[in-house]
Design a protein around this motif. Structure first.
Motif, mmCIF file in Angstrom:
data_model
loop_
_atom_site.group_PDB
_atom_site.id
_atom_site.type_symbol
_atom_site.label_atom_id
_atom_site.label_comp_id
_atom_site.label_asym_id
_atom_site.label_seq_id
_atom_site.Cartn_x
_atom_site.Cartn_y
_atom_site.Cartn_z
ATOM 1 N N ASP A 214 9.277 3.822 -9.685
ATOM 2 C CA ASP A 214 8.458 2.649 -9.986
ATOM 3 C C ASP A 214 8.531 1.558 -8.928
ATOM 4 O OD1 ASP A 214 7.653 3.330 -12.891
ATOM 5 O OD2 ASP A 214 9.831 3.552 -12.922
ATOM 6 N N GLN B 88 0.823 -1.207 0.000
ATOM 7 C CA GLN B 88 0.000 0.000 0.000
ATOM 8 C C GLN B 88 0.861 1.264 0.000
ATOM 9 O OE1 GLN B 88 -2.328 -0.753 3.524
ATOM 10 N NE2 GLN B 88 -4.031 -1.651 2.360
ATOM 11 N N THR C 155 4.966 5.443 -5.358
ATOM 12 C CA THR C 155 5.256 5.393 -6.794
ATOM 13 C C THR C 155 4.212 6.154 -7.604
ATOM 14 O OG1 THR C 155 4.182 3.208 -6.929
ATOM 15 C CG2 THR C 155 6.582 3.254 -6.686
ATOM 16 N N GLU C 156 2.966 6.126 -7.155
ATOM 17 C CA GLU C 156 1.926 6.886 -7.855
ATOM 18 C C GLU C 156 2.189 8.394 -7.796
ATOM 19 O OE1 GLU C 156 -1.980 3.957 -7.238
ATOM 20 O OE2 GLU C 156 -1.719 5.746 -5.989
ATOM 21 N N GLN C 157 2.832 8.840 -6.725
ATOM 22 C CA GLN C 157 3.027 10.275 -6.511
ATOM 23 C C GLN C 157 4.464 10.717 -6.775
ATOM 24 O OE1 GLN C 157 0.487 12.214 -5.931
ATOM 25 N NE2 GLN C 157 -1.010 10.587 -5.639
ATOM 26 N N GLN D 36 2.788 1.653 -3.263
ATOM 27 C CA GLN D 36 1.887 2.117 -4.323
ATOM 28 C C GLN D 36 1.668 3.623 -4.224
ATOM 29 O OE1 GLN D 36 0.762 -0.032 -6.637
ATOM 30 N NE2 GLN D 36 -0.369 1.506 -7.801
ATOM 31 N N LEU D 37 1.461 4.117 -3.017
ATOM 32 C CA LEU D 37 1.274 5.557 -2.826
ATOM 33 C C LEU D 37 2.508 6.338 -3.249
ATOM 34 C CD1 LEU D 37 -0.532 5.599 0.642
ATOM 35 C CD2 LEU D 37 -1.454 6.510 -1.485
#
Length: 389
Positions: free
Chosen positions: A87, A75, A81-83, A78-79
């Motif tokens: 990667d 979790q 790498t999304e921001q 993911q936060l």
């Protein structure tokens, strides 16, 4: 008599409790805490959402080791790498560990060992991160360092170009030097840095340990310079006081950190991930970051206005809620005087006051800090035989 090694010059304050932007000592005295654990408690002390997340995790699972799939790691990764431009994420326990991992990753990925970092930088106190640090006082007494580091001044593009060669694995920078005096990279240097790394096929590592997680008004400070690092290192504000560090890397680095290449027993443990997720859910909201930008600019303007006629001041500078006041004389006594009046601030070298308010500090609390600093400066000038308007 203390059983602790005397590695810290401790203040005469025993911290017992924290509430938001306030720290409370054993006598019940309240301090406006604009140290924030040295840019750690970005959400202030005992933030309710972080507290709730940790309390829930304590009753579920503390530790299982990285042999297991842990949902919290996925979790938070993911936060992050999304921001960011990255990667993949590696979790550890501190900024020094994150920087140590970044050095290893860069060397392994490029097959090269030479690195360039900046004079007055600070990257940690392990052998590798200390070698990346461009300050003699950090090196003294510890013998030979990693010999492959070359140090160049911030914002000197010519020196950077001379230092970086085809044998350079990476350039390792802070876009705002925290420990080095709250010194900001300029855009011309950032552009030269990006172009040079591309030309010489070397990696760009940006240490966001102090500047990241909203401190400068964006998720990461390098966003404001249009830089796209191969590796980003994080810690401090990521856990709001719970020990956690992270390395974010681009996809082309994945194969260099394969199974068994690096590790951390406690890195990414469920408690740390619970804290980090709660922090990111709060800080990475656009409205929250915009508020930090607005308050940061207001605070800087208020300080500049309050101190514009003060003969002690060389410069007031900063980005977001990371501010430095460079003085013409050593600042230790000024910092002590502020502390006695209920404001906690830091040094960044002998002549620079460093101010790191919690990102949740109110405008009223920021103004209170300005008033205390102005009062202390005025008292100092009276001692010196001058006055401040």
């Amino acid at each position: 008599m203390s059983a602790l090694f005397p590695t810290y010059a401790k203040w005469d304050v025993k911290a017992l409790k924290g509430e938001g932007a306030l720290l409370i000592d054993e006598h019940g005295k309240q301090y406006l805490d604009f140290v924030s654990g040295i840019a750690v408690c970005n959400l202030g002390h005992c933030h309710p959402k972080v507290n709730e997340a940790l309390k829930a995790q304590v009753d579920t699972l503390w530790h299982a080791s990285n042999l297991f799939h842990l949902e919290g790691q996925e979790q938070v990764a993911q936060l992050l790498t999304e921001q960011s431009v990255g990667d993949y994420v590696f979790f550890c326990n501190s900024g020094a560990e994150a920087n140590e991992a970044a050095i290893k990753l860069a060397r392994k990925a490029t097959g090269k060992h030479k690195m360039v970092s900046l004079t007055n930088s600070f990257h940690g106190r392990t052998l590798g991160s200390m070698s990346a640090t461009g300050q003699d006082k950090i090196h003294q007494g510890f013998g030979p360092l990693l010999s492959e580091f070359t140090y160049v001044p911030l914002n000197d593009s010519a020196a950077l170009k001379e230092a970086v060669t085809e044998e350079t694995a990476a350039v390792f920078v802070e876009v705002v030097q925290g420990e080095g005096g709250v010194r900001l990279m300029n855009q011309e240097y950032a552009d030269a840095l990006a172009a040079l790394c591309k030309e010489m096929n070397c990696l760009l590592i940006i240490d966001e340990i102090q500047t990241g997680i909203g401190r400068t008004g964006t998720r990461f400070a390098h966003e404001q310079y249009q830089l796209s690092p191969d590796i980003i290192t994080l810690a401090k504000g990521l856990g709001n006081g719970f020990p956690v560090g992270a390395v974010i890397g681009k996809a082309h680095l994945k194969s260099s950190f394969e199974a068994g290449s690096h590790g951390s027993t406690f890195g990414g443990n469920p408690l740390a991930m619970a804290a980090a997720k709660a922090v990111l859910d709060e800080v990475f909201q656009d409205s929250f970051l915009q508020d930090v930008k607005v308050k940061g600019q207001l605070f800087l303007t208020q300080l500049e206005e309050a101190l514009k006629d003060c003969d002690l001041i060389e410069e007031v500078r900063g980005l977001g809620l990371m501010v430095g006041i460079e003085c013409k004389e050593e600042v230790a006594s000024l910092i002590q005087a502020c502390r006695e009046k209920g404001l906690l601030i830091l040094q960044a070298g002998p002549k620079v006051i460093r101010i790191l308010p919690p990102l949740i500090a109110t405008k009223e609390q920021l103004q209170q800090a300005v008033d205390i600093i102005k009062e202390v400066m005025a008292e100092k000038l009276v001692i010196n035989g001058a006055q401040i308007q």
